[in-house]
Design a protein around this motif. Structure first.
Motif, PDB file in Angstrom:
ATOM      1  N   ARG A 223       0.859  -1.183   0.000  1.00  0.00           N
ATOM      2  CA  ARG A 223       0.000   0.000   0.000  1.00  0.00           C
ATOM      3  C   ARG A 223       0.895   1.232   0.000  1.00  0.00           C
ATOM      4  O   ARG A 223       1.813   1.332   0.809  1.00  0.00           O
ATOM      5  CB  ARG A 223      -0.904   0.008   1.226  1.00  0.00           C
ATOM      6  N   ASP A 224       0.609   2.162  -0.894  1.00  0.00           N
ATOM      7  CA  ASP A 224       1.356   3.414  -0.959  1.00  0.00           C
ATOM      8  C   ASP A 224       0.454   4.543  -0.485  1.00  0.00           C
ATOM      9  O   ASP A 224      -0.720   4.613  -0.849  1.00  0.00           O
ATOM     10  CB  ASP A 224       1.797   3.726  -2.400  1.00  0.00           C
ATOM     11  N   GLN A 225       1.017   5.410   0.328  1.00  0.00           N
ATOM     12  CA  GLN A 225       0.301   6.602   0.765  1.00  0.00           C
ATOM     13  C   GLN A 225       1.149   7.802   0.383  1.00  0.00           C
ATOM     14  O   GLN A 225       2.240   8.009   0.950  1.00  0.00           O
ATOM     15  CB  GLN A 225       0.057   6.575   2.274  1.00  0.00           C
ATOM     16  N   LEU A 226       0.677   8.565  -0.592  1.00  0.00           N
ATOM     17  CA  LEU A 226       1.406   9.753  -1.030  1.00  0.00           C
ATOM     18  C   LEU A 226       1.114  10.904  -0.079  1.00  0.00           C
ATOM     19  O   LEU A 226      -0.049  11.185   0.220  1.00  0.00           O
ATOM     20  CB  LEU A 226       1.015  10.132  -2.456  1.00  0.00           C
ATOM     21  N   PHE A 227       2.161  11.548   0.414  1.00  0.00           N
ATOM     22  CA  PHE A 227       2.003  12.726   1.268  1.00  0.00           C
ATOM     23  C   PHE A 227       2.078  13.984   0.411  1.00  0.00           C
ATOM     24  O   PHE A 227       1.275  14.889   0.547  1.00  0.00           O
ATOM     25  CB  PHE A 227       3.072  12.763   2.348  1.00  0.00           C
ATOM     26  N   THR A 228       3.077  14.034  -0.458  1.00  0.00           N
ATOM     27  CA  THR A 228       3.250  15.118  -1.417  1.00  0.00           C
ATOM     28  C   THR A 228       3.720  14.474  -2.718  1.00  0.00           C
ATOM     29  O   THR A 228       3.884  13.254  -2.781  1.00  0.00           O
ATOM     30  CB  THR A 228       4.318  16.145  -0.942  1.00  0.00           C
ATOM     31  N   ALA A 229       3.997  15.285  -3.718  1.00  0.00           N
ATOM     32  CA  ALA A 229       4.491  14.730  -4.986  1.00  0.00           C
ATOM     33  C   ALA A 229       5.873  14.107  -4.817  1.00  0.00           C
ATOM     34  O   ALA A 229       6.282  13.280  -5.629  1.00  0.00           O
ATOM     35  CB  ALA A 229       4.535  15.829  -6.042  1.00  0.00           C
ATOM     36  N   ASP A 230       6.582  14.487  -3.748  1.00  0.00           N
ATOM     37  CA  ASP A 230       7.954  14.007  -3.533  1.00  0.00           C
ATOM     38  C   ASP A 230       8.131  13.206  -2.248  1.00  0.00           C
ATOM     39  O   ASP A 230       9.257  12.982  -1.803  1.00  0.00           O
ATOM     40  CB  ASP A 230       8.923  15.199  -3.518  1.00  0.00           C
ATOM     41  N   SER A 231       7.038  12.768  -1.637  1.00  0.00           N
ATOM     42  CA  SER A 231       7.140  12.063  -0.360  1.00  0.00           C
ATOM     43  C   SER A 231       5.984  11.068  -0.238  1.00  0.00           C
ATOM     44  O   SER A 231       4.838  11.408  -0.537  1.00  0.00           O
ATOM     45  CB  SER A 231       7.086  13.093   0.776  1.00  0.00           C
ATOM     46  N   ALA A 232       6.304   9.854   0.201  1.00  0.00           N
ATOM     47  CA  ALA A 232       5.278   8.823   0.345  1.00  0.00           C
ATOM     48  C   ALA A 232       5.719   7.797   1.382  1.00  0.00           C
ATOM     49  O   ALA A 232       6.888   7.745   1.767  1.00  0.00           O
ATOM     50  CB  ALA A 232       5.031   8.131  -0.992  1.00  0.00           C
ATOM     51  N   GLU A 233       4.756   6.996   1.828  1.00  0.00           N
ATOM     52  CA  GLU A 233       5.060   5.851   2.677  1.00  0.00           C
ATOM     53  C   GLU A 233       4.601   4.596   1.942  1.00  0.00           C
ATOM     54  O   GLU A 233       3.483   4.537   1.452  1.00  0.00           O
ATOM     55  CB  GLU A 233       4.369   5.933   4.027  1.00  0.00           C
ATOM     56  N   VAL A 234       5.498   3.621   1.873  1.00  0.00           N
ATOM     57  CA  VAL A 234       5.195   2.337   1.251  1.00  0.00           C
ATOM     58  C   VAL A 234       5.137   1.314   2.378  1.00  0.00           C
ATOM     59  O   VAL A 234       6.095   1.165   3.141  1.00  0.00           O
ATOM     60  CB  VAL A 234       6.279   1.933   0.227  1.00  0.00           C
ATOM     61  N   SER A 235       4.022   0.629   2.480  1.00  0.00           N
ATOM     62  CA  SER A 235       3.849  -0.400   3.499  1.00  0.00           C
ATOM     63  C   SER A 235       3.584  -1.723   2.782  1.00  0.00           C
ATOM     64  O   SER A 235       2.812  -1.776   1.828  1.00  0.00           O
ATOM     65  CB  SER A 235       2.666  -0.041   4.397  1.00  0.00           C
ATOM     66  N   ALA A 236       4.261  -2.771   3.258  1.00  0.00           N
ATOM     67  CA  ALA A 236       4.072  -4.093   2.645  1.00  0.00           C
ATOM     68  C   ALA A 236       4.453  -5.171   3.656  1.00  0.00           C
ATOM     69  O   ALA A 236       5.219  -4.929   4.585  1.00  0.00           O
ATOM     70  CB  ALA A 236       4.937  -4.234   1.397  1.00  0.00           C
ATOM     71  N   LEU A 237       3.913  -6.345   3.448  1.00  0.00           N
ATOM     72  CA  LEU A 237       4.365  -7.510   4.201  1.00  0.00           C
ATOM     73  C   LEU A 237       5.586  -8.051   3.482  1.00  0.00           C
ATOM     74  O   LEU A 237       5.635  -8.047   2.248  1.00  0.00           O
ATOM     75  CB  LEU A 237       3.270  -8.567   4.266  1.00  0.00           C
ATOM     76  N   TYR A 238       6.575  -8.489   4.238  1.00  0.00           N
ATOM     77  CA  TYR A 238       7.765  -9.050   3.603  1.00  0.00           C
ATOM     78  C   TYR A 238       8.033 -10.446   4.131  1.00  0.00           C
ATOM     79  O   TYR A 238       7.680 -10.788   5.258  1.00  0.00           O
ATOM     80  CB  TYR A 238       9.006  -8.166   3.827  1.00  0.00           C
ATOM     81  N   GLN A 239       8.662 -11.228   3.289  1.00  0.00           N
ATOM     82  CA  GLN A 239       9.241 -12.501   3.698  1.00  0.00           C
ATOM     83  C   GLN A 239      10.635 -12.531   3.090  1.00  0.00           C
ATOM     84  O   GLN A 239      10.800 -12.377   1.887  1.00  0.00           O
ATOM     85  CB  GLN A 239       8.429 -13.693   3.211  1.00  0.00           C
ATOM     86  N   LEU A 240      11.628 -12.674   3.947  1.00  0.00           N
ATOM     87  CA  LEU A 240      13.026 -12.701   3.527  1.00  0.00           C
ATOM     88  C   LEU A 240      13.597 -14.072   3.857  1.00  0.00           C
ATOM     89  O   LEU A 240      13.663 -14.461   5.021  1.00  0.00           O
ATOM     90  CB  LEU A 240      13.821 -11.607   4.231  1.00  0.00           C
TER      91      LEU A 240
END
Length: 188
Positions: A116-133
């Motif tokens: 899921r991406d949440q854009l704050f501005t055109a140059d700033s965002a938060e990317v959230s994801a589940l990971y498996q490494l």
């Protein structure tokens, strides 16, 4: 003239050793770096660097002095001071330590899902994801072969390239998290 030739002959023979043909060095995987003009490209570079244990490309994913890593609190445990000033330098050091413990040609496997991406501005965002490494390393003191959790990346664009400016890790299961990996390999 002959005398000059006799003086130069030994010198020229010595210089021949300076120009020996050698085997070319293996091509570094830096060539698979793509300028991260989009968040998707940044994540592809990051995933590729982790999987191929490419320290140069891994470090290139992060932005400079303002970068911070926030560990999973349960995984950090009593080592919270270790993560208090975690910066790109510690990212590089832990990653190189992990890389040194991988066998020749070994790769890791990183899977990001439910992004899921949440854009704050055109140059700033938060990317959230589940990971498996899934790690491929040879240090028997670190027993977790698979770690998983939630990765939250604060990404910023500067000079038309996206970089990771912050990273928050959160455990989502009884398996270890990425914080556990960082904690072990920065200290061992």
């Amino acid at each position: 003239m002959l005398r000059r030739w006799l003086l130069l002959l030994p010198l020229s023979l010595l210089c021949l050793g300076c120009f020996q043909i050698r085997e070319p060095e293996p091509a570094d995987a830096v060539s698979d770096w793509i300028s991260p003009t989009q968040i998707d490209i940044l994540l592809a570079n990051f995933t590729s660097a982790v999987q191929r244990a490419n320290a140069t490309n891994y470090e290139r994913c992060f932005s400079g002095p303002a970068y911070r890593f926030v560990p999973d609190p349960t995984a950090a445990g009593t080592a919270t001071a270790l993560f208090a000033n975690w910066s790109v330098s510690e990212e590089r050091d832990y990653f190189n330590s992990l890389r040194r413990r991988m066998g020749p040609g070994a790769t890791n496997q990183l899977t990001l899902t439910d992004r899921r991406d949440q854009l704050f501005t055109a140059d700033s965002a938060e990317v959230s994801a589940l990971y498996q490494l899934r790690l491929t390393q040879q240090d028997t003191a670190f027993r977790a072969a698979v770690v998983e959790g939630n990765i939250r990346l604060l990404v910023r664009r500067r000079n038309n390239e996206w970089k990771i400016a912050g990273w928050r890790d959160q455990r989502t299961s009884t398996r270890g998290s990425w914080t556990d990996v960082k904690k072990f390999f920065i200290t061992h």
